[in-house]
Design a protein around this motif. Sequence first.
Motif, PDB file in Angstrom:
ATOM      1  N   GLY A  31       0.858  -1.174   0.000  1.00  0.00           N
ATOM      2  CA  GLY A  31       0.000   0.000   0.000  1.00  0.00           C
ATOM      3  C   GLY A  31       0.891   1.219   0.000  1.00  0.00           C
ATOM      4  N   ALA A  32       0.301   2.385  -0.077  1.00  0.00           N
ATOM      5  CA  ALA A  32       1.093   3.603  -0.021  1.00  0.00           C
ATOM      6  C   ALA A  32       1.814   3.637   1.328  1.00  0.00           C
ATOM      7  N   GLY A  33       3.134   3.725   1.290  1.00  0.00           N
ATOM      8  CA  GLY A  33       3.894   3.769   2.534  1.00  0.00           C
ATOM      9  C   GLY A  33       4.498   2.452   2.945  1.00  0.00           C
ATOM     10  N   GLN A  34       4.139   1.347   2.287  1.00  0.00           N
ATOM     11  CA  GLN A  34       4.795   0.078   2.600  1.00  0.00           C
ATOM     12  C   GLN A  34       4.736  -0.875   1.412  1.00  0.00           C
ATOM     13  N   ARG A  35       5.825  -1.632   1.267  1.00  0.00           N
ATOM     14  CA  ARG A  35       5.930  -2.617   0.193  1.00  0.00           C
ATOM     15  C   ARG A  35       6.574  -3.867   0.764  1.00  0.00           C
TER      16      ARG A  35
END
Length: 272
Positions: A31-35
Motif C-alpha cells: 500500500g502507499a507507505g509500505q511494500r
Amino acid sequence: MLIQIRQETTYRYAVAANYSMQILRAQPQDGAGQRVLSWRLSIPPFARLTEGRDAYDNLLQTLYIDRPHSEITLSIEGEVETADEHGVVRGVAEPFPPTFFLRQTELTAPDGAVEALAASARAASDGTALDLAHRLMEKVREAVDYRIGETHAATTAAEAVGHGYGVCQDHTHVFCSAARFAGLPARYVSGYLWDDVDTEYEASHAWAEAYIDGLGWVGFDVANRICPTDAHVRVACGLDYLEAAPVRGLRRGGGEETMEVRLRVDAGAAQQ
C-alpha cells in the motif's frame, strides 16, 4: 526504511490435543507507505494451511491440524520497505464505507467515563475532526497509563478507563469507543512497530485509524502519542481486536495451554 520482522510463536498443551485451528492475520500487504519485499510462514509438517481474505480484505491464513499433537510452532520471517506518510492511509482496499466504523462492539461499548473523555476532547479541540482526533489521542493516553500484564484480550474499553492502565490494545479500544461516540468513524489496526530502544517484544502492536473528511483514514498510535511513521508496518484492521487479531484459534482437547512469543523487529536503510 527497511523493516525486518522475525517472530516465533509456540503453543504447548498439558496433554495432546486432537484437533487445532489457528486463524492468522499476520502478513502485511502492499500500500502507499509500505511494500512487502519478502514474507515466509513456516508451519509444522503435519499441519495444513489455506489462504484467503476476510470481510475487511485482510490477508487470512488458516492452519488446521487433525492429528494428536502437544505442541505447535509457527515462525515468520519478512522484510517490508516503508515510507513516512504522516499517518495518512492510502492504497488499501476499503470494502465498507466510513460510517460502518461508527458501530460499537462489546469491547468498545462506551460508559460514562469514556463519554466524558470524548466530551473533553471535543471541548479542547478547534472544532475540526482532525484536531478532535489528536486531542482524543492525548486524552486517552492521559487516562490510561501504559502497563504490561495487567489487562488481557477480553478487557473492554470501559474497563481499561476504569483501571487507568493497559497496553496498546486497550488504548486503541478506548480511542475507537470515544471517537465513535463523538461521531468520528474509527477502526482497530494491528501491525508491527520498530523501536530504536528495544527491538524485542512479547507481542505485536496496535493503533487506531480515524476517518477525516478531506484526508481519508489517518492513523493514531495512542500508546506512543504519535501518528504512524515509517517505523510502523500495517497488517490488518477491524472494529476491534477480535476482528484484527494476529492469531485466534480453537482446539479440541489439550488441557492447559501455554504460549511463548518471540518477536524481533529490526530496521535499516531502505533499498535503492
